[in-house]
Design a protein around this motif. Sequence first.
Motif, PDB file in Angstrom:
ATOM      1  N   ILE A 182      10.850  17.132  -7.608  1.00  0.00           N
ATOM      2  CA  ILE A 182      10.703  18.111  -8.687  1.00  0.00           C
ATOM      3  C   ILE A 182      11.123  19.485  -8.176  1.00  0.00           C
ATOM      4  CG2 ILE A 182       9.048  19.239 -10.242  1.00  0.00           C
ATOM      5  CD1 ILE A 182       7.386  16.610 -10.055  1.00  0.00           C
ATOM      6  N   ALA A 183      11.957  20.157  -8.960  1.00  0.00           N
ATOM      7  CA  ALA A 183      12.426  21.508  -8.634  1.00  0.00           C
ATOM      8  C   ALA A 183      11.984  22.469  -9.729  1.00  0.00           C
ATOM      9  CB  ALA A 183      13.947  21.523  -8.495  1.00  0.00           C
ATOM     10  N   ILE A 184      12.184  23.763  -9.469  1.00  0.00           N
ATOM     11  CA  ILE A 184      11.794  24.775 -10.453  1.00  0.00           C
ATOM     12  C   ILE A 184      12.863  25.854 -10.584  1.00  0.00           C
ATOM     13  CG2 ILE A 184      10.517  26.151  -8.750  1.00  0.00           C
ATOM     14  CD1 ILE A 184       8.529  26.866 -10.998  1.00  0.00           C
ATOM     15  N   PHE A 185      13.104  26.269 -11.821  1.00  0.00           N
ATOM     16  CA  PHE A 185      13.979  27.395 -12.150  1.00  0.00           C
ATOM     17  C   PHE A 185      13.101  28.413 -12.861  1.00  0.00           C
ATOM     18  CE2 PHE A 185      16.798  29.112 -15.644  1.00  0.00           C
ATOM     19  CZ  PHE A 185      17.452  30.039 -14.846  1.00  0.00           C
ATOM     20  N   TYR A 186      13.022  29.637 -12.327  1.00  0.00           N
ATOM     21  CA  TYR A 186      12.053  30.561 -12.910  1.00  0.00           C
ATOM     22  C   TYR A 186      12.566  31.993 -12.952  1.00  0.00           C
ATOM     23  CZ  TYR A 186      10.654  31.737  -8.051  1.00  0.00           C
ATOM     24  OH  TYR A 186      10.630  32.123  -6.730  1.00  0.00           O
ATOM     25  N   LEU A 210       7.935  20.861  -3.165  1.00  0.00           N
ATOM     26  CA  LEU A 210       8.885  21.391  -4.135  1.00  0.00           C
ATOM     27  C   LEU A 210      10.260  21.248  -3.513  1.00  0.00           C
ATOM     28  CD1 LEU A 210       9.260  23.000  -6.840  1.00  0.00           C
ATOM     29  CD2 LEU A 210       9.202  25.078  -5.427  1.00  0.00           C
ATOM     30  N   VAL A 211      11.130  20.443  -4.128  1.00  0.00           N
ATOM     31  CA  VAL A 211      12.389  20.108  -3.453  1.00  0.00           C
ATOM     32  C   VAL A 211      13.455  21.180  -3.604  1.00  0.00           C
ATOM     33  CG1 VAL A 211      11.946  17.637  -3.626  1.00  0.00           C
ATOM     34  CG2 VAL A 211      13.315  18.774  -5.405  1.00  0.00           C
ATOM     35  N   GLY A 212      13.341  22.033  -4.629  1.00  0.00           N
ATOM     36  CA  GLY A 212      14.351  23.068  -4.825  1.00  0.00           C
ATOM     37  C   GLY A 212      13.852  24.136  -5.769  1.00  0.00           C
ATOM     38  N   GLN A 213      14.462  25.324  -5.655  1.00  0.00           N
ATOM     39  CA  GLN A 213      14.088  26.400  -6.555  1.00  0.00           C
ATOM     40  C   GLN A 213      15.230  27.387  -6.718  1.00  0.00           C
ATOM     41  OE1 GLN A 213      11.155  29.345  -4.980  1.00  0.00           O
ATOM     42  NE2 GLN A 213      11.058  27.968  -3.208  1.00  0.00           N
ATOM     43  N   ALA A 237      13.671  16.023 -11.728  1.00  0.00           N
ATOM     44  CA  ALA A 237      13.209  16.838 -12.844  1.00  0.00           C
ATOM     45  C   ALA A 237      13.232  18.303 -12.433  1.00  0.00           C
ATOM     46  CB  ALA A 237      11.795  16.442 -13.255  1.00  0.00           C
ATOM     47  N   ILE A 238      13.516  19.176 -13.412  1.00  0.00           N
ATOM     48  CA  ILE A 238      13.526  20.615 -13.179  1.00  0.00           C
ATOM     49  C   ILE A 238      12.592  21.258 -14.201  1.00  0.00           C
ATOM     50  CG2 ILE A 238      14.902  22.723 -13.048  1.00  0.00           C
ATOM     51  CD1 ILE A 238      17.379  20.855 -12.663  1.00  0.00           C
ATOM     52  N   ILE A 239      11.589  21.976 -13.716  1.00  0.00           N
ATOM     53  CA  ILE A 239      10.670  22.715 -14.570  1.00  0.00           C
ATOM     54  C   ILE A 239      11.182  24.149 -14.684  1.00  0.00           C
ATOM     55  CG2 ILE A 239       8.334  23.646 -14.761  1.00  0.00           C
ATOM     56  CD1 ILE A 239       7.363  21.107 -13.334  1.00  0.00           C
ATOM     57  N   THR A 240      11.363  24.612 -15.908  1.00  0.00           N
ATOM     58  CA  THR A 240      11.859  25.967 -16.149  1.00  0.00           C
ATOM     59  C   THR A 240      10.731  26.855 -16.646  1.00  0.00           C
ATOM     60  OG1 THR A 240      14.155  25.311 -16.591  1.00  0.00           O
ATOM     61  CG2 THR A 240      13.401  27.360 -17.594  1.00  0.00           C
ATOM     62  N   ILE A 241      10.626  28.016 -16.020  1.00  0.00           N
ATOM     63  CA  ILE A 241       9.687  29.051 -16.445  1.00  0.00           C
ATOM     64  C   ILE A 241      10.545  30.246 -16.849  1.00  0.00           C
ATOM     65  CG2 ILE A 241       7.619  30.343 -15.864  1.00  0.00           C
ATOM     66  CD1 ILE A 241       7.231  27.355 -15.463  1.00  0.00           C
ATOM     67  N   GLY A 242      10.968  30.254 -18.112  1.00  0.00           N
ATOM     68  CA  GLY A 242      11.901  31.277 -18.551  1.00  0.00           C
ATOM     69  C   GLY A 242      11.866  31.471 -20.051  1.00  0.00           C
ATOM     70  N   ALA A 243      12.742  32.331 -20.548  1.00  0.00           N
ATOM     71  CA  ALA A 243      12.897  32.570 -21.978  1.00  0.00           C
ATOM     72  C   ALA A 243      14.094  31.767 -22.489  1.00  0.00           C
ATOM     73  CB  ALA A 243      13.079  34.054 -22.256  1.00  0.00           C
ATOM     74  N   TYR A 244      14.207  31.676 -23.811  1.00  0.00           N
ATOM     75  CA  TYR A 244      15.081  30.682 -24.432  1.00  0.00           C
ATOM     76  C   TYR A 244      16.560  30.823 -24.079  1.00  0.00           C
ATOM     77  CZ  TYR A 244      15.350  34.457 -27.961  1.00  0.00           C
ATOM     78  OH  TYR A 244      15.487  35.652 -28.602  1.00  0.00           O
ATOM     79  N   ARG A 260      21.683  14.841 -13.815  1.00  0.00           N
ATOM     80  CA  ARG A 260      20.899  13.937 -14.647  1.00  0.00           C
ATOM     81  C   ARG A 260      19.406  14.238 -14.631  1.00  0.00           C
ATOM     82  NH1 ARG A 260      23.633   7.905 -13.967  1.00  0.00           N
ATOM     83  NH2 ARG A 260      25.764   8.536 -14.568  1.00  0.00           N
ATOM     84  N   ALA A 261      19.042  15.345 -14.053  1.00  0.00           N
ATOM     85  CA  ALA A 261      17.618  15.698 -13.976  1.00  0.00           C
ATOM     86  C   ALA A 261      17.041  15.927 -15.366  1.00  0.00           C
ATOM     87  CB  ALA A 261      17.433  16.956 -13.131  1.00  0.00           C
ATOM     88  N   MET A 262      15.766  15.568 -15.530  1.00  0.00           N
ATOM     89  CA  MET A 262      15.046  15.874 -16.766  1.00  0.00           C
ATOM     90  C   MET A 262      14.671  17.351 -16.757  1.00  0.00           C
ATOM     91  SD  MET A 262      11.507  14.192 -18.232  1.00  0.00           S
ATOM     92  CE  MET A 262      12.337  12.714 -18.823  1.00  0.00           C
ATOM     93  N   HIS A 263      14.776  18.005 -17.918  1.00  0.00           N
ATOM     94  CA  HIS A 263      14.454  19.425 -18.047  1.00  0.00           C
ATOM     95  C   HIS A 263      13.157  19.600 -18.822  1.00  0.00           C
ATOM     96  CE1 HIS A 263      18.336  20.876 -16.510  1.00  0.00           C
ATOM     97  NE2 HIS A 263      18.844  19.812 -17.116  1.00  0.00           N
ATOM     98  N   LEU A 264      12.221  20.367 -18.242  1.00  0.00           N
ATOM     99  CA  LEU A 264      10.946  20.658 -18.879  1.00  0.00           C
ATOM    100  C   LEU A 264      10.740  22.165 -18.917  1.00  0.00           C
ATOM    101  CD1 LEU A 264      10.523  18.104 -16.624  1.00  0.00           C
ATOM    102  CD2 LEU A 264       8.471  17.854 -18.030  1.00  0.00           C
ATOM    103  N   ASN A 265      10.147  22.656 -20.001  1.00  0.00           N
ATOM    104  CA  ASN A 265       9.914  24.086 -20.189  1.00  0.00           C
ATOM    105  C   ASN A 265       8.484  24.327 -20.632  1.00  0.00           C
ATOM    106  OD1 ASN A 265      12.920  25.510 -20.478  1.00  0.00           O
ATOM    107  ND2 ASN A 265      12.886  23.366 -21.116  1.00  0.00           N
TER     108      ASN A 265
END
Length: 400
Positions: A182-186, A210-213, A237-244, A260-265
Amino acid sequence: MKVSPVRAGFRIVVVAVGACAMSAPGLRGQEGGGGGDGVFADSIVFGQSAAFSGFAVDLGTNMHLGVLAAFEEANRTGGIHGRALRLVTEDDRYEGELAIANTRKLIADGVFALIGAVGTPTSRVAWGIASDARVPYIGAFTGAGLLRGPDQRYVVNLRASYIQETEEMVKRLTEDLGFSRIAIFYQDDSYGKAGLTGVLQALDKRDLPLVGQGTYVRNTAAVKRALLDIRESDPEAIITIGAYRAAARFILWAKRLGMRAMHLNVSFVGSNSLLNELGGNGDGVVVTQVVPFPRDTDIPVVRDYQAAIRQVDPSAQPGFVSLEGYLAGRLVVEALRASTEPGGPPPTREAFLQWLVDVGPYDLGGFEIEYGPSDNQGSDRVFLTAIQEGRFVPITRLQR
């Protein structure tokens, strides 16, 4: 100061609240008032500093639409024992410095409370100003922990926290799908870091790294560098903490690159706006929500909400953000009515806040809240939704 901007199509229009438009001067000390700042013989005035322009404009206008709809719904049935609810606004463009100035101005102008702020970086600098002035800070559109302290009497949160949203994400990714990468984009500010804290806490609980950020700058959509950094970690999977806008740009570029990662917000992303930004390329994107599904009219408060927003804007479409604003406004209405008596003393801030603490579990019409002496968060509920065939649908578990 503007009065009641409401999203109508793709422009912001100005609507008078109730029978007259409020202006900044003269809110304090009007003849016939009494009982506290913002309370007058015929009205109770609230203030909202939020993003009414810039990269988060949809969030501000939709929160405003929801609060206004709840206030106008109450005004059609007599308001608060004959006092109409009024709402004045200031645009902070989702920037902290403007939020500071707006908060000070609204308090100096004499509002009863602040309601419907948008975002962590703005709330981070505004709530303390309000609390020092003993002005309630109600229903901010953020799940950050910095608003959830045991001694923050003047902060009233409606929604679940980012800790709870990210815990639900990681739980579902690991239990439903067996994912471990699981990675994160924030967003690189207090909002993004609040989400990062939640993700790390949820991963640590499961002894997962956390494998990536990657990060981006608030009020931009500069996401490519972060995307390339995250791609190197090959996440599931990539969890995003951001605006639209930034979230959509990130997802679209990831798809173009064949990831092919799943995107979650988290809920702050603004689901309807994210869907619009993604066009027809959003299927499979997951968003955690902190309010019920806004099209589920089997829930009484959702049915009321749909009717109320269309009274304000006949073209309005149901959405999670405006529903959250409506629930915040509805909470204010019910607390003010319950904490005062017809013909009795005028409302006070302290009586309003004390009612929330004393009432115990309270049903807003299918959405239950509860506060306590050291608990200023009304709801702990987190809901799952996903884009399927170009629209959001409620789900109970994740699927590949």
